[in-house]
Structures are given as structure tokens and as C-alpha cells.
Design a protein around this motif. Structure first.
Motif, PDB file in Angstrom:
ATOM      1  N   VAL A 172      17.509  -1.672   1.617  1.00 19.01           N
ATOM      2  CA  VAL A 172      17.868  -2.444   0.455  1.00 19.01           C
ATOM      3  C   VAL A 172      16.823  -1.765  -0.683  1.00 19.01           C
ATOM      4  CG1 VAL A 172      18.592  -4.400   1.379  1.00 19.01           C
ATOM      5  CG2 VAL A 172      16.310  -4.314   1.213  1.00 19.01           C
ATOM      6  N   ILE A 223      14.591  -3.082  -3.872  1.00 16.80           N
ATOM      7  CA  ILE A 223      14.538  -4.514  -4.345  1.00 16.80           C
ATOM      8  C   ILE A 223      13.532  -4.468  -5.757  1.00 16.80           C
ATOM      9  CG2 ILE A 223      13.119  -6.608  -4.175  1.00 16.80           C
ATOM     10  CD1 ILE A 223      14.414  -6.729  -1.208  1.00 16.80           C
ATOM     11  N   GLY A 229      11.892  -7.090  -8.321  1.00 15.28           N
ATOM     12  CA  GLY A 229      11.753  -8.594  -8.514  1.00 15.28           C
ATOM     13  C   GLY A 229      12.626  -9.580  -7.490  1.00 15.28           C
ATOM     14  N   ARG A 230      13.487 -10.232  -7.901  1.00 17.85           N
ATOM     15  CA  ARG A 230      14.353 -10.993  -6.990  1.00 17.85           C
ATOM     16  C   ARG A 230      15.802 -10.440  -7.232  1.00 17.85           C
ATOM     17  NH1 ARG A 230      13.047 -15.418  -4.175  1.00 17.85           N
ATOM     18  NH2 ARG A 230      10.964 -15.934  -4.619  1.00 17.85           N
ATOM     19  N   LEU A 231      15.970  -9.358  -7.344  1.00 16.46           N
ATOM     20  CA  LEU A 231      17.113  -8.586  -7.498  1.00 16.46           C
ATOM     21  C   LEU A 231      17.365  -7.418  -6.384  1.00 16.46           C
ATOM     22  CD1 LEU A 231      19.928  -8.591  -9.118  1.00 16.46           C
ATOM     23  CD2 LEU A 231      18.955  -6.512 -10.544  1.00 16.46           C
ATOM     24  N   VAL A 232      18.285  -7.527  -5.797  1.00 14.11           N
ATOM     25  CA  VAL A 232      18.693  -6.321  -4.858  1.00 14.11           C
ATOM     26  C   VAL A 232      19.643  -5.191  -5.570  1.00 14.11           C
ATOM     27  CG1 VAL A 232      19.944  -5.708  -2.452  1.00 14.11           C
ATOM     28  CG2 VAL A 232      18.771  -7.981  -2.770  1.00 14.11           C
ATOM     29  N   ILE A 233      18.831  -4.136  -6.097  1.00 11.64           N
ATOM     30  CA  ILE A 233      19.606  -3.205  -6.803  1.00 11.64           C
ATOM     31  C   ILE A 233      20.456  -2.383  -6.097  1.00 11.64           C
ATOM     32  CG2 ILE A 233      18.020  -3.462  -8.788  1.00 11.64           C
ATOM     33  CD1 ILE A 233      16.710  -0.956  -8.154  1.00 11.64           C
ATOM     34  N   HIS A 234      20.311  -2.042  -4.824  1.00  8.24           N
ATOM     35  CA  HIS A 234      20.995  -1.106  -3.945  1.00  8.24           C
ATOM     36  C   HIS A 234      20.753  -1.843  -2.457  1.00  8.24           C
ATOM     37  CE1 HIS A 234      23.025   2.327  -2.591  1.00  8.24           C
ATOM     38  NE2 HIS A 234      21.967   2.532  -1.805  1.00  8.24           N
ATOM     39  N   SER A 235      22.100  -1.408  -1.805  1.00  9.26           N
ATOM     40  CA  SER A 235      21.911  -2.051  -0.558  1.00  9.26           C
ATOM     41  C   SER A 235      23.040  -1.295   0.323  1.00  9.26           C
ATOM     42  CB  SER A 235      22.766  -3.739  -0.721  1.00  9.26           C
ATOM     43  OG  SER A 235      22.655  -4.182   0.891  1.00  9.26           O
TER      44      SER A 235
END
Lengths: 161, 161
Positions: A108, A110, A112-118
Motif C-alpha cells: 500500500v 499511504i 495521511g489517512r488515505l490509501v493512494i495505491h493498493s
């Protein structure tokens, strides 16, 4: 050995090597070389291990655990993606890679609190790209998608729990 | 040996052991025991390794890499948190733990594209809680915070890239 096909391939490689993403990737590798052991390696040679043709893929076994060199290749690729995203957005992106046994793992990116790629990996042993151009295209696409995610959800990126 | 203080402690422990979170944690441990080697272990004994008093903490060295047993203790704790969140929200939460050398690491709990919990670990060797009640309180607090995050940002949880 400078027939037309080779010239075109070499030109494409040179263009790829001078792109911001590949330059960042090279920087990631140079940063690992604290003793200067790779000083004489060209930028091309440094990232050549990312190029895995179809024939090479077939010959790579996928039954053992992923070795440290392969893991480093994966980590530095995603470090380069993260740094490129940071340069364009000012937001720190962090890759977290968790490898389980036998090439199965999860990655992943990340902010901040965002998963920008998984991404779920099933054959990390074979992590690579068919050509320098494909390495560049994939890197740029990940950077672009990451930048878009960050711009789409600034509240989550800047969320403070 | 049943003076008042002990009775109170035992009551508190019994209450903790019958809580949904600790039950889930016990379930995580039983699930690891494919050969039935722990069949005779009580629930209390199974999770006793989580209890690390101040005196024990001081005696634990933090200069070597984290061993497999400690890592398992951390993983199963966050598995229990994830499962408890899933039971309350219907949303799958996934823990990703990346340990670096010498007890330094990072943990994130992810639901869809949302990081519902993020923690930097600096002394994973000492992962534990002073008492059963503190283990329960910390677990419940993490579950509660995770449920709140999921309810606050459903669009990010359900985001499809």
C-alpha cells in the motif's frame, strides 16, 4: 550493430533514462550505495535488473521465499513512486510492503489517512518490466494516479486523529 | 490467598476474559493451533503473554530484532481488532505490519482506501499491556475508533479505483 531497430530502441532507452521518474529511481539506488561500490555503474546498469523479458519470467522459479535483492528492487521502485508524488503534491507518501511467504504479499502507498495505491502481489519473484519504456510508463502511471487521489481527497490526506 | 485485593483482581480478570474483544483475541490464538497443542491451555493462559508489567518491561532488551513470537503477538492482537471492527460494521479491515530492524516498525489498519489506524512502533519487543483490563481497554478503544472512522468516511472505504 547500428541498424534502424537498434537505433530506435537505444533512443527510446535514452529518453526513458532522462525522464524524471527514472532519474528518481536511479537516485534511490545511488542512495543505497554508501560505500561507492556502484560509482562506476551507469544509470542504465543500475536499473537493468528491473527489465525482465517474457523469456526471463518463464525461467524464474516462484516457489521459494522472495530474496532480499528482489525485495529491495520492489521497495526502491515504490520509494521512487512515493518521492515523485511528494515532489508534485508536497504530500509525504509512504510505501508499506508486507511480504508473506513464497512471493505473496501486499503493498500500500499511504498519504495521511488515505490509501493512494493498493496492490496484492502474487509473484513478487518476478517483479519487473518488459522494457525500460514499460518501467517508465508504469511508474508514471502510478505517480499520476497517486497525485489524482491526493487531489481528490485532501481532507483524508490531512486528517488528524 | 483470597484477600480482598486478590478477589477484586480476579473478578476484573474474569470480566475481561468474557468480553467480546478478549474472546475474539482468544479465537485468533486458537485458530493458530492447528495441531491442538494448546487444547489444555486456558483462555487466560493463552493471552497471558500480552501482560507485561513495568518490572518485566525494564528487563526486556530492545537492541535485537523482534522475534517471531513477539511479532505473532502483535499480529494477532491487530487481527482481533480488525475482526471486531468487521463484526460491528460489516467492513473488512486489514492490518499491515511492517517491521524494520531492532523493533522499529509501522502498523496500519486499512478498510478500503481508508487508513483507520496508523501507528509507528519504536519498541515492538515490549508490545504488551500492564494488566488484562488494560489489554481490554486498549483493544476496545481501537475498535471504537476504527468503527468511528469507517462511519465518518464511507466514500473512502467503498472507493473503487
Amino acid at each position: 550493430m547500428t541498424n534502424d531497430t537498434n537505433t530506435i530502441t537505444e533512443d527510446a532507452q535514452a529518453t526513458s533514462l532522462s525522464s524524471p521518474f527514472i532519474k528518481e529511481l536511479v537516485k534511490q539506488w545511488r542512495a543505497q550505495d554508501s560505500h561507492g561500490a556502484w560509482d562506476k555503474k551507469s544509470n542504465h546498469d543500475l536499473i537493468a535488473p528491473y527489465i525482465i523479458t517474457k523469456e526471463m519470467r518463464r525461467s524464474l522459479p516462484i516457489i521459494s521465499d522472495v530474496d532480499a535483492r528482489t525485495l529491495q528492487r520492489i521497495e526502491l521502485f515504490y520509494n521512487a513512486v512515493s518521492m515523485s508524488i511528494e515532489q508534485r503534491t508536497g504530500v509525504t507518501a509512504v510505501p508499506i510492503i508486507k511480504m508473506h511467504h513464497e512471493g505473496f504479499g501486499r503493498l500500500v502507498l499511504i498519504a495521511g489517512r488515505l490509501v493512494i495505491h493498493s496492490r496484492t502481489m502474487r509473484d513478487a519473484h518476478r517483479f519487473g518490466f518488459e522494457s525500460m519504456e514499460k518501467l517508465l510508463a508504469e511508474g508514471e502511471q502510478l505517480v499520476e494516479a497517486g497525485v489524482e487521489m491526493i487531489r481528490a481527497f485532501p481532507d483524508i490526506v490531512n486528517y488528524n486523529a
